[in-house]
Design an enzyme around this catalytic site. Sequence first.
Site, PDB file in Angstrom:
ATOM      1  N   HIS A 272       0.763   6.006   8.699  1.00  0.00           N
ATOM      2  CA  HIS A 272       0.764   6.329   7.217  1.00  0.00           C
ATOM      3  C   HIS A 272       1.069   5.271   6.756  1.00  0.00           C
ATOM      4  CE1 HIS A 272       2.788   8.072   4.002  1.00  0.00           C
ATOM      5  NE2 HIS A 272       4.107   7.037   3.949  1.00  0.00           N
TER       6      HIS A 272
ATOM      7  N   GLU B 281      16.246   6.126   0.108  1.00  0.00           N
ATOM      8  CA  GLU B 281      15.110   7.116   1.469  1.00  0.00           C
ATOM      9  C   GLU B 281      15.939   5.489   2.722  1.00  0.00           C
ATOM     10  OE1 GLU B 281      11.314   7.771   0.712  1.00  0.00           O
ATOM     11  OE2 GLU B 281      11.231   6.467  -0.913  1.00  0.00           O
TER      12      GLU B 281
ATOM     13  N   ARG C  50       7.821  -1.795   6.332  1.00  0.00           N
ATOM     14  CA  ARG C  50       7.603  -1.020   5.433  1.00  0.00           C
ATOM     15  C   ARG C  50       9.004  -0.520   4.817  1.00  0.00           C
ATOM     16  NH1 ARG C  50       5.599   2.845   1.024  1.00  0.00           N
ATOM     17  NH2 ARG C  50       4.838   4.002   3.400  1.00  0.00           N
TER      18      ARG C  50
ATOM     19  N   ARG D 250      11.698   3.477   9.248  1.00  0.00           N
ATOM     20  CA  ARG D 250      10.544   4.001  10.034  1.00  0.00           C
ATOM     21  C   ARG D 250      10.401   3.333  10.660  1.00  0.00           C
ATOM     22  NH1 ARG D 250       7.232   5.122   5.014  1.00  0.00           N
ATOM     23  NH2 ARG D 250       8.531   6.112   3.839  1.00  0.00           N
TER      24      ARG D 250
ATOM     25  N   HIS E 178       4.542   7.047  10.275  1.00  0.00           N
ATOM     26  CA  HIS E 178       5.489   7.581   9.508  1.00  0.00           C
ATOM     27  C   HIS E 178       6.177   8.863  10.437  1.00  0.00           C
ATOM     28  CE1 HIS E 178       8.320   9.573   6.643  1.00  0.00           C
ATOM     29  NE2 HIS E 178       8.010   9.154   5.562  1.00  0.00           N
TER      30      HIS E 178
HETATM   31  C1  LIG Z   1       1.581  11.051   1.934  1.00  0.00           C
HETATM   32  C2  LIG Z   1       1.836   9.363   0.760  1.00  0.00           C
HETATM   33  C3  LIG Z   1       2.622   9.617   0.170  1.00  0.00           C
HETATM   34  C4  LIG Z   1       3.565   8.409   0.339  1.00  0.00           C
HETATM   35  N1  LIG Z   1       4.461   7.867  -0.794  1.00  0.00           N
HETATM   36  C5  LIG Z   1       5.714   6.981  -1.181  1.00  0.00           C
HETATM   37  C6  LIG Z   1       6.319   6.856  -1.487  1.00  0.00           C
HETATM   38  O1  LIG Z   1       7.137   7.797  -1.986  1.00  0.00           O
HETATM   39  N2  LIG Z   1       6.560   5.720  -2.748  1.00  0.00           N
HETATM   40  C7  LIG Z   1       5.404   4.448  -2.030  1.00  0.00           C
HETATM   41  O2  LIG Z   1       6.362   3.535  -2.836  1.00  0.00           O
HETATM   42  N3  LIG Z   1       4.351   4.768  -1.461  1.00  0.00           N
HETATM   43  C8  LIG Z   1       4.351   5.451  -1.077  1.00  0.00           C
HETATM   44  N4  LIG Z   1       3.867   5.581  -0.489  1.00  0.00           N
HETATM   45  C9  LIG Z   1       2.414   4.818  -0.214  1.00  0.00           C
HETATM   46  C10 LIG Z   1       1.706   4.391  -1.230  1.00  0.00           C
HETATM   47  O3  LIG Z   1       1.762   5.825  -1.966  1.00  0.00           O
HETATM   48  C11 LIG Z   1       0.971   3.371  -1.190  1.00  0.00           C
HETATM   49  O4  LIG Z   1       0.740   2.168  -0.286  1.00  0.00           O
HETATM   50  C12 LIG Z   1       0.235   3.300  -2.022  1.00  0.00           C
HETATM   51  O5  LIG Z   1       0.006   3.794  -2.419  1.00  0.00           O
HETATM   52  C13 LIG Z   1      -1.299   1.941  -2.588  1.00  0.00           C
HETATM   53  O6  LIG Z   1      -1.899   2.421  -3.694  1.00  0.00           O
HETATM   54  P1  LIG Z   1      -3.160   1.345  -3.929  1.00  0.00           P
HETATM   55  O7  LIG Z   1      -3.705   1.562  -5.499  1.00  0.00           O
HETATM   56  O8  LIG Z   1      -3.331   0.036  -3.031  1.00  0.00           O
HETATM   57  O9  LIG Z   1      -4.631   1.863  -2.719  1.00  0.00           O
HETATM   58  P2  LIG Z   1      -5.195   3.985  -2.595  1.00  0.00           P
HETATM   59  O10 LIG Z   1      -3.625   4.506  -3.972  1.00  0.00           O
HETATM   60  O11 LIG Z   1      -4.832   3.901  -1.614  1.00  0.00           O
HETATM   61  O12 LIG Z   1      -5.741   3.539  -3.219  1.00  0.00           O
HETATM   62  C14 LIG Z   1      -7.451   2.776  -3.437  1.00  0.00           C
HETATM   63  C15 LIG Z   1      -8.159   3.013  -3.786  1.00  0.00           C
HETATM   64  O13 LIG Z   1      -9.523   2.162  -3.165  1.00  0.00           O
HETATM   65  C16 LIG Z   1     -10.548   2.937  -3.903  1.00  0.00           C
HETATM   66  N5  LIG Z   1     -11.688   2.702  -2.596  1.00  0.00           N
HETATM   67  C17 LIG Z   1     -11.574   2.464  -0.812  1.00  0.00           C
HETATM   68  N6  LIG Z   1     -12.672   2.034  -0.325  1.00  0.00           N
HETATM   69  C18 LIG Z   1     -13.718   1.442  -1.523  1.00  0.00           C
HETATM   70  C19 LIG Z   1     -15.294   1.595  -1.608  1.00  0.00           C
HETATM   71  N7  LIG Z   1     -15.547   1.067  -0.492  1.00  0.00           N
HETATM   72  N8  LIG Z   1     -15.559   1.571  -2.875  1.00  0.00           N
HETATM   73  C20 LIG Z   1     -14.742   1.908  -3.348  1.00  0.00           C
HETATM   74  N9  LIG Z   1     -14.019   2.386  -4.397  1.00  0.00           N
HETATM   75  C21 LIG Z   1     -13.142   1.984  -2.495  1.00  0.00           C
HETATM   76  C22 LIG Z   1     -10.162   4.675  -3.617  1.00  0.00           C
HETATM   77  O14 LIG Z   1     -11.156   4.998  -3.791  1.00  0.00           O
HETATM   78  C23 LIG Z   1      -8.878   4.727  -4.440  1.00  0.00           C
HETATM   79  O15 LIG Z   1      -8.979   4.474  -5.216  1.00  0.00           O
HETATM   80  C24 LIG Z   1       2.363   7.633   0.771  1.00  0.00           C
HETATM   81  C25 LIG Z   1       1.275   7.276   0.768  1.00  0.00           C
HETATM   82  C26 LIG Z   1       1.388   8.306   1.158  1.00  0.00           C
HETATM   83  C27 LIG Z   1      -0.177   8.335   2.049  1.00  0.00           C
END
Ligand SMILES: Cc1cc2nc3c(=O)[nH]c(=O)nc-3n(C[C@H](O)[C@H](O)[C@H](O)COP(=O)(O)OP(=O)(O)OC[C@H]3O[C@@H](n4cnc5c(N)ncnc54)[C@H](O)[C@@H]3O)c2cc1C
Length: 512
Positions: A351, A126, A386, A290, A242
């Site tokens: 993004h 990537e 990032r 990006r 993005h």
């Molecule tokens: C379309 C897309 C494609 C991507 N592709 C990639 C990729 O290929 N590779 C890569 O490394 N990264 C990628 N990313 C980025 C990556 O997916 C995210 O940065 C990463 O998965 C974030 O994980 P996380 O567990 O920190 O947060 P999230 O997966 O966003 O989870 C957050 C959690 O917190 C909960 N939450 C939030 N606020 C509250 C609240 N007030 N009370 C209770 N719960 C709450 C939400 O409900 C959720 O369950 C992508 C992102 C997107 C949007």
Amino acid sequence: MRRYLYCGSMKDLEIKDYDVVIIGSGIAGLYASLHIDPYLKVALVTKVDLKTSNSYYAQGGIASVIAPNDTFEGHIEDTLVAGAGLCNEEAVKVLVEEGPENIAELVKLNVPFDTNPEGELMITREGGHSCRRIVHCGGDATGRETTKQLAQIVMEKENIDIFFNTFLIDILSEDGHVTGAVVSGSDSTQFILRASNIILATGGIGYLYKYTTNPRAAVGDGVACAKRAGAECENMEMVQFHPTTLYCPEYSERLFLISEAVRGEGGILRDSKGVAFMADKHKLKDLAPRDIVTRFILKELEKSGDTNVFLDVSSMSDEFFSHRFPTIYSECHKLGVNVPVDEIPVRPAQHYMMGGIKTDLNGMTNIDGLYACGEAACTGIHGANRLASNSILECLVFGRRAARHINEAKRQKSRITLPDAPDFKGAASSDEIEKDREAIRCCMSEKAGAVRTVADMTAGRNFIRSLCDKYEHLHLSEKDAYEVCNMAETALMIFDAALARKESVGAHYVIG
Ligand SMILES: Cc1cc2nc3c(=O)[nH]c(=O)nc-3n(C[C@H](O)[C@H](O)[C@H](O)COP(=O)(O)OP(=O)(O)OC[C@H]3O[C@@H](n4cnc5c(N)ncnc54)[C@H](O)[C@@H]3O)c2cc1C
């Protein structure tokens, strides 16, 4: 900034005791919960369900040094280059060096990575990576497959209680230690989860913007809660856009991403005249970092007046494209874009958040027992920008580190002193709250986008400040009101940080 959003008497709330509370069920929260010792009682809180997260939508994959011709030094160097001088080098070293063992652990947990006929992990490339080093699942469904598998395992754990549709309102702390979380449950009953260890894995801030790849739940709740509790946040101005989301003439709440891996497999950006405009702009051409690709696309659009540029994927066969990118193939066809024959109309959108709640190498904040990991955290690995597919890796490496630190810390059960009910009068109507939500989203898109001016940022900050002042003394009692207040507080942090950083660096690009 008000200390609490909760406006009733906390002394009247039911208290449920846990050893560890984890807020968020994306990959960071799920993976961290699996690493908490099984004799510790864990509450896993999620705003909606196990599918509603940025993690679930991740496409491209997870970066890690896997290929025989790859090196830790190469991955570290690419991460530092993308981060434009603002990375915490020690954190980057930890991220990269602990990458392969975490991928191996996911394999052991039966996450269904794509493999070649010899059974070896398939790896792609990537933007910003000098080598193939991205593992993936289901072609372009890495997030969905990883989340599903981790969630399945978490649901079978006897020491983990999952609270669905439960909203974090406030973090409680006392004498520099975290003591609990005030939450609103699925039936809107509010209660306290008392714990001396709390991990915030609440994800990003995409829904602060009008055009984003993030779901509606991503509003920066965790960052705002942490800040109100006294946690330090940093690099909040570093918001990633993005370059390639699928352009659709009608407004869509969450824009569909066209993964960078499509360019990694040979996709080429072209303007409406067919010119491959990235060819002479950067040595990595279409795979430049990006922020750089985003800005060149925006420049092209400004020059041409077009709504979008195009991603030419005609170098790939139908068979290859439909197997390698099944989700993208199907979404494009649904919209009448006959890939790989047709070019994909694309344009940039918000993004990812590089900044967040400041943590050390164990994921701990400046408040004892309060941890953050994943997108909500700022470990310093992303710096000003990032590198693609480093974010899920960060969820894994620092989620596991936070859990292990909690296991070793053996903190005593927390004492808890609850504050008196504040005397707030006046409330905002539902209509007003929704109007404010949309106003924040428009303001952020217009004044804190991929290309910024001091005048825009100042105007944006003044507007957001006025909203924060309005919400400072309002009586809040509903999730929507809490969310909008969090959105305003997070937006203010972004503007404050953006105005404080005078120079253009990475994702923070100021033209005047
Ligand atoms: C379309 C897309 C494609 C991507 N592709 C990639 C990729 O290929 N590779 C890569 O490394 N990264 C990628 N990313 C980025 C990556 O997916 C995210 O940065 C990463 O998965 C974030 O994980 P996380 O567990 O920190 O947060 P999230 O997966 O966003 O989870 C957050 C959690 O917190 C909960 N939450 C939030 N606020 C509250 C609240 N007030 N009370 C209770 N719960 C709450 C939400 O409900 C959720 O369950 C992508 C992102 C997107 C949007």
